[in-house]
Design an enzyme around this catalytic site. Structure first.
Site, PDB file in Angstrom:
ATOM      1  N   LYS A  53       0.841  -1.203   0.000  1.00  0.00           N
ATOM      2  CA  LYS A  53       0.000   0.000   0.000  1.00  0.00           C
ATOM      3  C   LYS A  53       0.877   1.254   0.000  1.00  0.00           C
ATOM      4  CE  LYS A  53      -3.725  -2.327   2.508  1.00  0.00           C
ATOM      5  NZ  LYS A  53      -4.318  -2.577   3.831  1.00  0.00           N
ATOM      6  N   GLN A  97      -3.746  -1.050  10.106  1.00  0.00           N
ATOM      7  CA  GLN A  97      -3.787  -2.369   9.478  1.00  0.00           C
ATOM      8  C   GLN A  97      -4.423  -3.384  10.429  1.00  0.00           C
ATOM      9  OE1 GLN A  97      -2.921  -3.103   6.282  1.00  0.00           O
ATOM     10  NE2 GLN A  97      -3.540  -5.229   6.592  1.00  0.00           N
ATOM     11  N   ASP A 120     -10.242   3.707   5.128  1.00  0.00           N
ATOM     12  CA  ASP A 120     -10.648   2.301   5.013  1.00  0.00           C
ATOM     13  C   ASP A 120     -12.172   2.164   5.013  1.00  0.00           C
ATOM     14  OD1 ASP A 120      -8.750   0.358   4.578  1.00  0.00           O
ATOM     15  OD2 ASP A 120      -8.076   0.289   6.668  1.00  0.00           O
TER      16      ASP A 120
END
Ligand code: NAD
Length: 305
Positions: A53, A97, A120
């Site tokens: 990412k 994460q 997200d």
């Protein structure tokens, strides 16, 4: 002939649009968009995901700030870092994460992220916007990537039977809502579904997101189905999806490969969400420096019908 839904190629072209748009902002003298990536612990798969990412962000000109915390980090310590990132003017997006080590309260952490920086899309405010069909929220990256891919290949969803196998928080559940936006009839199956095949065989579009390698076999799908394989499993030294690709491909009208299908689209969607957050913060929403087919329109299309 079966169409391969090439997420890698679409990602490459979308990322090139993004790169040029960011370049334009820099040439105006603006600061670059910035994503803060938080990783707790040393899970090897998480390290790989985070590194991918970050590299993808850097390639399009998005600044990536990496915060690596030890495995024994407490909820409180992580909340303090998030508060600091929420307050930081030059941070547009925050990505924590998942999964987090078990001593950390994941719900508390997700709730602590400023919804305007929640790239997200996991904060209940953004999930709620998805339920309410409010387009100004962030759509979780994998569902958004799948939607963009289907749109790009002009897969008609209105009134179609979309069957999703796997009802996880990250993929299946938010995707079911997004497919409802598209006016599909949605079935959401999971481990306790009595007879999965009964559902998969009626699918016009079948999405599998379970992480069970080879779960979807040819006898479980009808001729002409569009298949989207989200699963990632390691079998020996190979990465495979949930779908038995070779046999299912023979019956499908279109299918995503693994790798090279949903994976790159997920990362591209993260980049799109960071850009969306940046544009909003910099007063650039709705402005478009480049050709009409720029990312602004792609985004508009992604969030609208
Ligand atoms: P999850 O554990 O949250 O959810 C898995 C879901 O699958 C659950 O609803 C479970 O009930 C269902 N399930 C498990 N076994 C099943 C079976 N035998 N039959 C029917 N349903 C079954 O997982 P997740 O986070 O949603 O991820 C699912 C998969 O997608 C994983 O392989 C993950 O690595 C992959 N993934 C890929 C991407 C990508 O970008 N390609 C992104 C996110 C997740």
């Amino acid at each position: 002939m079966t169409i391969i839904l090439d997420g890698k190629a679409l990602s490459d072209s979308l990322r090139e649009h993004i790169r040029r748009e960011v370049e334009g902002y820099l040439s105006e003298g603006l600061r670059p968009p910035a994503l803060a990536v938080v990783l707790v612990g040393d899970d090897p798969a998480s390290h790989v995901y985070v590194s991918n990412k970050q590299k993808a962000c850097q390639k399009v000109g998005i600044k990536s700030l990496f915060y690596h915390l030890p495995q024994n980090t407490t909820t409180q310590e992580l909340l303090e870092l998030i508060a600091q990132l929420n307050a930081e003017e030059t941070v547009d997006g925050i990505l924590v994460q998942l999964p987090l080590p078990t001593q950390i309260n994941q719900h508390e952490v997700i709730l602590a992220i400023d919804p305007h920086k929640d790239v997200d899309g996991f904060h209940p405010e953004n999930m709620g916007r998805l339920v309410s069909r409010m387009e100004d929220g962030f759509i979780p990256c994998t569902p958004l990537g799948i939607d963009l891919l289907l749109k790009h290949y002009q897969v008609d969803l209105k009134g179609k039977d979309v069957v999703i196998v796997g009802a996880g928080f990250i993929v299946g559940r938010p995707l079911s809502l997004l497919m409802l936006w598209r006016e599909a009839t949605v079935s959401l199956c999971h481990i306790h579904t009595k007879d999965i095949t009964q559902y998969t065989r009626m699918a016009d579009v079948l999405v599998s997101a379970t992480g069970v390698a080879g779960l979807i076999k040819a006898h479980m799908v009808k001729e002409g189905v569009v298949v989207v394989d989200v699963g990632i499993s390691r079998v020996g030294d190979k990465i495979v999806g949930d779908v038995d690709f070779e046999s299912v491909k023979e019956k499908a009208s279109a299918i995503t490969p693994v790798p090279g299908g949903v994976g790159p689209m997920t990362v591209t969607s993260l980049i799109l969400n960071v850009l969306k957050a940046y544009r909003r913060r910099m007063g650039k929403e709705g402005k478009n420096h480049f050709e009409p087919q720029s990312i602004a329109n792609q985004m508009k299309k992604a969030y609208k019908d």
